[in-house]
Design an enzyme around this catalytic site. Structure first.
Site, PDB file in Angstrom:
ATOM      1  CD  GLU A 182     -12.477  17.719   5.486  1.00 42.61           C
ATOM      2  OE1 GLU A 182     -12.070  16.718   4.882  1.00 42.61           O
ATOM      3  OE2 GLU A 182     -11.715  18.577   5.980  1.00 42.61           O
ATOM      4  CE  LYS A 240      -6.742  -1.971  -5.105  1.00 40.67           C
ATOM      5  NZ  LYS A 240      -8.067  -1.723  -4.547  1.00 40.67           N
ATOM      6  CE  LYS A 279      -8.758  19.832   5.218  1.00 39.74           C
ATOM      7  NZ  LYS A 279      -8.921  18.730   6.154  1.00 39.74           N
ATOM      8  CG  ASP A 319      -7.374   4.701   7.934  1.00 38.97           C
ATOM      9  OD1 ASP A 319      -6.745   5.406   8.745  1.00 38.97           O
ATOM     10  OD2 ASP A 319      -8.174   5.181   7.107  1.00 38.97           O
ATOM     11  N   GLY A 374       0.826  -1.211   0.000  1.00 33.18           N
ATOM     12  CA  GLY A 374       0.000   0.000   0.000  1.00 33.18           C
ATOM     13  C   GLY A 374       0.854   1.253   0.000  1.00 33.18           C
TER      14      GLY A 374
END
Ligand code: FAD
Length: 403
Positions: free
Chosen positions: A169, A38, A377, A300, A10
């Site tokens: 968002e 991928k 941000k 995650d 990943g």
């Protein structure tokens, strides 16, 4: 003596940060470093709400992985199909790999909590292609409305399931994009309905209540209706059924339903041979998987308890990147027969955007709203680029329109 093989699965925030740190710490004589991903590109998952709403192009949110790796790394573009930590074998569409050290950073999948019809009928912001699909689906609905002899206004209703980070968002971006789309398609804006449906009693759980009030008020001004404490109980091709009080349900006809309420780890974790819960592995403090000293989990797919609050750390890019850096160091430590380091989260705050020029956030012990928060941000987004690809990548892909 054969060099050890470090296999990283990943190239998201966690995997790619591991790689760019490994390539600095370990040279080709010491170990073979293999990255399997991928796609030939990395995408900024934290920008997917913008891609989904159509406020930035998919290409803006991705860059070639080859731009940030060097000759120390062998990059394989392949789909990981199975991981077996007992036999130390990883099957991919490009063949089988074995390893001395494995880093699993395969990211998240949407969690639909078994709600009937969601998997089949709701769209999601999970990767660049699902985000592109959301954008194109909304445009298709707008085009169908204008072409329809009988105007079906439900085509212009967008239901967002979830008032967490992703849902809010995305709604903020839609607040920017809908007026543009209405102009483009000659559609009166009052025909468009934006609805946020959330099962929990609050919006943005965990955020400062004053900032949450600000966010809700700003989104209401952009036309967002909130239906809070009302779970979606079913999705169909026509819309969603929501539960309103005991025994009461309401059906909302909608042309677009986007599910943004909950994530789990990558399903491949569940057959890997390591114990997991919702495809997330409760890792040791040095980010190793329980019972497998040669396997690290990043991002995650990892579950880590915050000892101070007794609650798990949220799945965020900020945490994934910090974990990637420590994993690279720990692999080097193990190769040198040194003790590993413990992961200590350095919380730099959180910023939730409410569209292109508005946001809420906390940083440096202060609260921010509006344009200053929006600028913050953009700094956060640029910093993530800088940490992986340095000044060159930041200048190429960064966000520099601060006011
Ligand atoms: P990812 O970044 O998702 O990367 C996983 C990688 O694995 C991808 O490259 C994928 O292509 C690859 N992969 C997956 N399956 C396979 C397979 N079978 N074979 C090969 N490769 C595979 N976090 C923040 O900190 N701040 C924010 O503001 C923020 N905003 C967000 C906004 C949105 C819209 C979303 C969806 C998330 C947001 N997050 C935010 C959360 C953050 O994006 C995730 O926590 C982060 O992406 C996790 O990083 P990761 O490395 O674990 O996985």
């Amino acid at each position: 003596m054969k060099r050890p093989t470090i296999l990283v699965l990943g190239a998201g925030y966690g995997g790619l940060t591991t790689i760019v740190n490994l390539q600095k710490l370990i040279n080709t004589h010491e170990a073979e470093i293999i990255l399997v991903n991928k796609n030939d590109y990395h995408y900024e998952t934290t920008w997917l709400h913008e891609v989904g709403a159509g406020t930035i192009s998919p290409d803006k949110a991705r860059y070639p992985i080859s731009k940030v790796i060097n000759d120390n790394v062998t990059f394989v573009i392949a789909n990981v199909e199975n991981i077996d930590v007992n036999t130390k074998k990883v099957e991919t569409s490009a063949g089988e790999f074995t390893y001395d050290y494995l880093v699993i950073g395969l990211g998240f999948e949407g969690e639909t909590f078994g709600i009937p019809g969601l998997k089949e009928h709701a769209l999601s912001l999970t990767n660049i292609n699902t985000a592109r699909q959301v954008r194109e689906h909304i445009e298709y609905q707008f085009a169908s409305w204008i072409l329809g002899e009988v105007k079906d206004d439900s085509k212009l209703t967008i239901v967002v399931g979830g008032a967490g980070f992703t849902g809010i968002e995305f709604l903020g971006e839609l607040g920017n994009r809908i007026p543009e789309l209405c102009r483009e398609f000659d559609i009166p804006q009052e025909k468009v309905r934006l609805l946020c449906v959330e099962a929990a009693p609050t919006v943005l759980p965990g955020f400062d209540p004053e900032l949450v009030d600000y966010a809700q008020e700003q989104l209401r001004k952009k036309g967002v209706e909130f239906s809070i404490g009302t779970p979606i109980v079913e999705a169909t091709a026509e819309g969603v059924k929501i539960k309103k009080g005991e025994g009461n349900t309401e059906f909302i006809k909608a042309g677009t339903v986007v599910w943004a309420a909950g994530v789990r780890g990558n399903a491949l974790i569940e057959s890997s041979g390591i114990e997991s819960n919702r495809a997330r592995i409760a890792v040791h403090e040095d980010m190793r998987a329980p019972g497998f000293d040669d396997v690290f989990i990043v991002g995650d797919c990892a579950f880590l308890l915050n000892e101070d609050t007794g609650r798990p750390y949220p799945p965020t890019a900020q945490i994934a990147m910090q974990q990637g850096a420590i994993i690279a160091k720990n692999i080097k430590h193990i190769m040198n027969d040194e003790p590993t380091e413990v992961f200590v989260y350095d919380d730099k705050g959180a910023v939730c955007s409410l569209g292109q020029e508005d946001a809420i956030g906390t940083a440096f012990g202060r609260k921010f709203t509006g344009k200053p928060a929006s600028a913050l941000k953009k700094v956060v987004d640029d910093r993530a680029l800088y940490l992986v690809g340095g000044v060159g990548l930041t200048l190429k892909k960064g966000k520099f329109k601060f006011i």
